[in-house]
Design an enzyme around this catalytic site. Structure first.
Site, PDB file in Angstrom:
ATOM      1  N   GLU A  56     -12.585  73.403  39.905  1.00 55.59           N
ATOM      2  CA  GLU A  56     -12.218  73.587  38.518  1.00 55.59           C
ATOM      3  C   GLU A  56     -12.874  74.275  37.763  1.00 55.59           C
ATOM      4  O   GLU A  56     -12.227  74.764  36.560  1.00 55.59           O
ATOM      5  CB  GLU A  56     -12.313  71.909  37.978  1.00 55.59           C
ATOM      6  CG  GLU A  56     -11.419  70.927  38.309  1.00 55.59           C
ATOM      7  CD  GLU A  56     -11.621  70.292  39.689  1.00 55.59           C
ATOM      8  OE1 GLU A  56     -12.812  70.699  40.485  1.00 55.59           O
ATOM      9  OE2 GLU A  56     -11.112  69.320  40.331  1.00 55.59           O
ATOM     10  N   PHE A 118     -13.693  54.440  38.476  1.00 58.19           N
ATOM     11  CA  PHE A 118     -13.747  55.212  39.545  1.00 58.19           C
ATOM     12  C   PHE A 118     -13.270  56.709  38.664  1.00 58.19           C
ATOM     13  O   PHE A 118     -12.356  56.651  38.114  1.00 58.19           O
ATOM     14  CB  PHE A 118     -12.741  54.928  40.837  1.00 58.19           C
ATOM     15  CG  PHE A 118     -13.012  56.170  41.740  1.00 58.19           C
ATOM     16  CD1 PHE A 118     -13.977  56.505  42.296  1.00 58.19           C
ATOM     17  CD2 PHE A 118     -11.517  56.820  41.784  1.00 58.19           C
ATOM     18  CE1 PHE A 118     -13.966  57.560  43.185  1.00 58.19           C
ATOM     19  CE2 PHE A 118     -11.492  57.828  42.860  1.00 58.19           C
ATOM     20  CZ  PHE A 118     -12.719  58.208  43.433  1.00 58.19           C
ATOM     21  N   GLN A 119     -14.000  57.562  39.058  1.00 55.65           N
ATOM     22  CA  GLN A 119     -14.040  59.039  38.530  1.00 55.65           C
ATOM     23  C   GLN A 119     -13.890  58.710  36.890  1.00 55.65           C
ATOM     24  O   GLN A 119     -12.883  59.761  35.964  1.00 55.65           O
ATOM     25  CB  GLN A 119     -12.648  59.691  39.025  1.00 55.65           C
ATOM     26  CG  GLN A 119     -12.923  59.922  40.504  1.00 55.65           C
ATOM     27  CD  GLN A 119     -11.946  60.857  41.051  1.00 55.65           C
ATOM     28  OE1 GLN A 119     -10.730  61.130  40.559  1.00 55.65           O
ATOM     29  NE2 GLN A 119     -12.218  61.743  42.080  1.00 55.65           N
ATOM     30  N   MET A 483     -31.140  91.156  37.518  1.00 54.71           N
ATOM     31  CA  MET A 483     -31.606  91.004  36.095  1.00 54.71           C
ATOM     32  C   MET A 483     -32.936  90.113  36.024  1.00 54.71           C
ATOM     33  O   MET A 483     -33.969  90.521  35.588  1.00 54.71           O
ATOM     34  CB  MET A 483     -30.609  90.575  35.427  1.00 54.71           C
ATOM     35  CG  MET A 483     -30.925  90.688  33.747  1.00 54.71           C
ATOM     36  SD  MET A 483     -31.392  92.389  33.395  1.00 54.71           S
ATOM     37  CE  MET A 483     -29.783  92.742  32.902  1.00 54.71           C
TER      38      MET A 483
END
Lengths: 573, 163
Positions: A56, A118-119, A483
């Site tokens: 995602e 859930f989730q 860096m």
């Protein structure tokens, strides 16, 4: 609201219809339990294209790259819980750079909210500090108008990501579909036109200036103001410097350009900023990486004009004399009118100023060892610029390679340089390049990256394969988090704590494993031919692994918290 | 310097947390915060007491204005205004202390609103200094419990904050 007959649609269909009404052509997402009805509705239509990412974070960055390169609102769709938390980095990235984006998120069913289902996560709570606004939709009747508001807020005023959290039960309920043509909100009406009196004062200051500088930021690009800015700079014949976010807002190859300013800006840009008598800041925010220590910056007296759409950007870090709140493009148009009407004064003073700038330029602060037998990363970027005719869309990750790309690729056009300036998100480069390529199917897209950054979203190579995105990955591989290593060398006594990337993958094989072409380049003389070959392959993704000098640093450099003229040069070490 | 910032905002779930989140995220200080709906139920009125230099307070008002649900913001302390705070204070009031405590409440124009065998609960309204003065005027050993609402403020005369 004047549709003839209202349609009964499911919440999921409403979501998709809203996207169609907004003219959204392409969204980026990943399915999951809470968004299954929406995915079902997507399946049943063919107007909105869905691009399946592999994580995602990639969806948010791709939507972001799509928005940055096209000026349209980027859209992503993720499921509840981990779907959303994975996207948070991408949302925060867009927020820090003021990118218009709409994030649609599934939520557990209304009744389950608050039960640690859930989730389930508190999406609105988690994202509150990194969005322009967010909504939790509680009634399917509010769904369409909420999505309309989200698009409105995302792209007006100072743009930013807006999130809509949609409980699953709503997507299954039927409701009349009415998509409003416009929305008005009593609590949201961003100012667009600048104050005429202030603009007049600004024009007077600019025209009377002896040592003027124009300092242009990402706001110029966001408000599509580069044509006006370019016209103004050329009309006045004054020097212009761009921030990292503003590159391409004024042509980098124009003799009036001082290049980038700031921590890794040019000597001439930083000196001009410090020693000017009138500074016009447009769509820029005087952030820490740009002006360094504000007290040091304030040691020199100058009149500052600050044009910005966000009042809270004005006088935040630096006191300004003439604030102008408004859309950058509109304000520049007014300024231009006034500047054209007046005779440009101070030609003699300007000549002196340019003579001074020429002296600073003569320092040639970006020079590097061209005789090196190891590939210098700067050389790769120079050749990339030549081979692509300076006309590619270039995305980058974060670190040394990002700074070299910013310094050595002379962007002449806006929306060509796509990087995470504010949040500094490693992993941004590849997924944002996907968004760019999908917004501009025929265009040349290069992702300048490093071996550390690229591994943070490497899974998107698989998405590139699925959608045949012919991105060219320019991997400046120095086997270090460059860096970090540079800071450790300068400020931590050469103690390279955890900055060496041991056990790196064979990137050629890795690219091949994902079904792409890979190429390793180890000698300076092979750089140009390799790039020519790679960019001739218009239809395929090529991953080029350049083995570059491990010890090369980005110069010049202003240490964090120092004044912008307190620079470290290559020859100092 | 102390500032009293008055905010008119949409009466929506989450609006309060946006304001509170803004203050904590940007390191602004909140001395007190009160909020309740107005005569128009769709809107809430919030009073925030904060401390900071003029620059900081300017940023606070700008940042508040940026919140999508905020309709209007004003720094009340910029001009004439009235501020009030309500305190409910429960004090020990056995046979020995009763009379003194009642007299003290009267002096401060407080009212005894609940009585038990050994306590009084006193209601007191005023600006913060007056409430502080009351607390200081009585023997700390006698204070059982203190509840203060935080400051609410309004402009004097024709100065109004309306949508």
């Amino acid at each position: 609201m004047d549709r003839i007959k209202a349609l009964e649609l499911s919440g999921a269909e409403i979501v998709v219809r809203c996207l169609q009404e907004e003219g959204v052509e392409c969204i980026f997402g990943y399915p999951g339990g809470a968004v299954l009805y929406i995915y079902d509705a997507l399946f049943k239509q063919d107007k909105v294209r869905h691009v399946l990412v592999r994580h995602e974070q990639g969806a948010a960055h791709a939507a972001d790259g799509y928005a940055r390169s096209s000026g349209k609102v980027g859209v992503c769709l993720v499921t509840s819980g981990p779907g959303l938390t994975n996207a948070v980095t991408g949302i925060a990235t867009a927020y820090l750079d003021s990118i218009p984006m709409v994030v649609l998120v599934g939520q557990v069913p209304t009744k389950a909210i608050g039960e640690d289902a859930f989730q389930e996560v508190d999406t609105v709570g988690i994202t509150r500090p990194c969005v322009k606004h967010n909504f939790l939709v509680k009634d399917v009747k509010d769904l369409a108008v909420t999505i309309k508001k989200a698009f409105h807020i995302a792209q007006t005023g100072r743009p930013g990501p807006v999130l809509v959290d949609i409980p699953k039960d709503l997507t299954a309920q039927d409701c009349e579909f009415l998509y409003p043509d416009s929305v008005s909100m009593r609590s949201y009406s961003p100012i667009t036109r600048g104050h005429a009196g202030q603009i007049k004062k600004a024009a007077k200051l600019l025209l009377e200036a002896k040592r003027p500088v124009i300092y242009a930021g990402g706001g110029v690009i966001l408000s599509n103001a580069s044509d006006r800015l370019t016209e103004l700079v050329r009309l006045l014949g004054v020097p212009c410097t761009n921030t990292l976010m503003g590159l391409g807002g004024f042509p980098g190859t124009d003799p009036l350009s001082l290049g980038m300013l700031g921590m890794h800006g040019t000597y001439e840009a930083n000196m001009a900023m410090q020693h000017c008598d009138v500074l016009l800041a447009v769509g820029a925010r005087f952030d820490d990486r740009v002006i360094g220590d504000p007290e040091h910056f304030a040691q020199n007296r100058r009149k500052i004009i600050h044009v910005d759409i966000d009042p809270s950007s004005i006088s935040k870090r630096v006191k300004v004399d003439v604030p102008v709140v408004g859309n950058v493009d509109d304000v520049l148009a007014e300024l231009l009118k006034l500047a054209k009407a007046e005779a440009c004064g101070n030609a003699a003073a300007l000549d002196d100023w340019w003579r001074q700038i020429a002296e600073w330029r003569a320092r040639n602060c970006l020079r590097y060892d061209r005789a090196s037998s190891i590939i210098k990363p700067q050389y790769v970027i120079e050749k990339l610029y030549e081979v692509t005719g300076g006309d590619a869309y270039v995305t980058s990750d974060v670190g040394q390679h990002q700074m070299w790309a910013a310094q050595f690729y002379k962007f002449d056009k806006p929306r060509r340089w796509i990087n995470s300036g504010g949040l500094g998100t490693m992993g941004f480069g590849l997924p944002s390049a996907m968004g760019v390529q999908l917004a501009h199917p025929g265009a040349t897209v290069a992702c300048v990256t490093g071996e550390s950054s690229i591994q943070m979203c490497i899974q998107e190579l698989s998405t590139c394969k699925q959608y045949r995105l012919p991105i060219k990955i320019i991997n400046l591989n120095n086997r270090y988090m460059g860096m970090v290593r540079q800071w450790q060398q300068f400020f931590h006594g050469n103690r390279y704590s955890e900055s060496y990337m041991d056990a790196l993958p064979d990137f050629v094989k890795l690219a091949e494993g994902y079904g792409h072409r890979g190429l390793k380049v180890e000698r300076p003389e092979d750089v140009e031919p390799a790039l020519r070959e790679v960019f001739a392959r218009k239809d395929e993704l090529v991953f080029v692994d350049f083995v570059t000098d491990q010890t090369e640093n980005v110069y010049p450099m202003v240490a964090a918290g120092k004044g912008i003229t307190e620079m470290i040069f290559a020859e100092d070490l | 310097m102390r500032h009293i910032i008055s905010v008119l905002l949409e009466n929506e779930a989450g609006a309060l947390s946006r304001v509170a989140g803004l203050f904590s995220a940007r390191g602004y200080n909140i001395e007190s915060l009160t909020v309740a709906p107005t005569e128009d139920k769709s809107m809430s009125r919030m009073t925030i007491v904060t401390r900071g230099s003029n620059d900081v307070v300017e940023q606070i008002t700008k940042q508040l204005n940026k919140l999508i649900e905020v309709v209007k913001v004003v720094d009340l302390s910029e001009a004439a205004h009235i501020e009030r705070e309500l305190m409910l204070i429960k004090v020990r009031a056995g046979a020995k202390e009763r009379e003194d405590m009642k007299r003290m409440a009267d002096i401060f124009r407080g009212r005894v609103i609940d009585v038990s065998d050994n306590t009084y609960t006193i209601e007191l309204t005023g600006d913060g200094h007056k409430l502080d003065a009351f607390i200081e005027a009585i023997d700390p050993a006698l204070i059982v419990e203190t509840v203060r609402t935080g400051t609410s403020g309004i402009g004097r005369g024709n100065r109004v904050l309306k949508a």
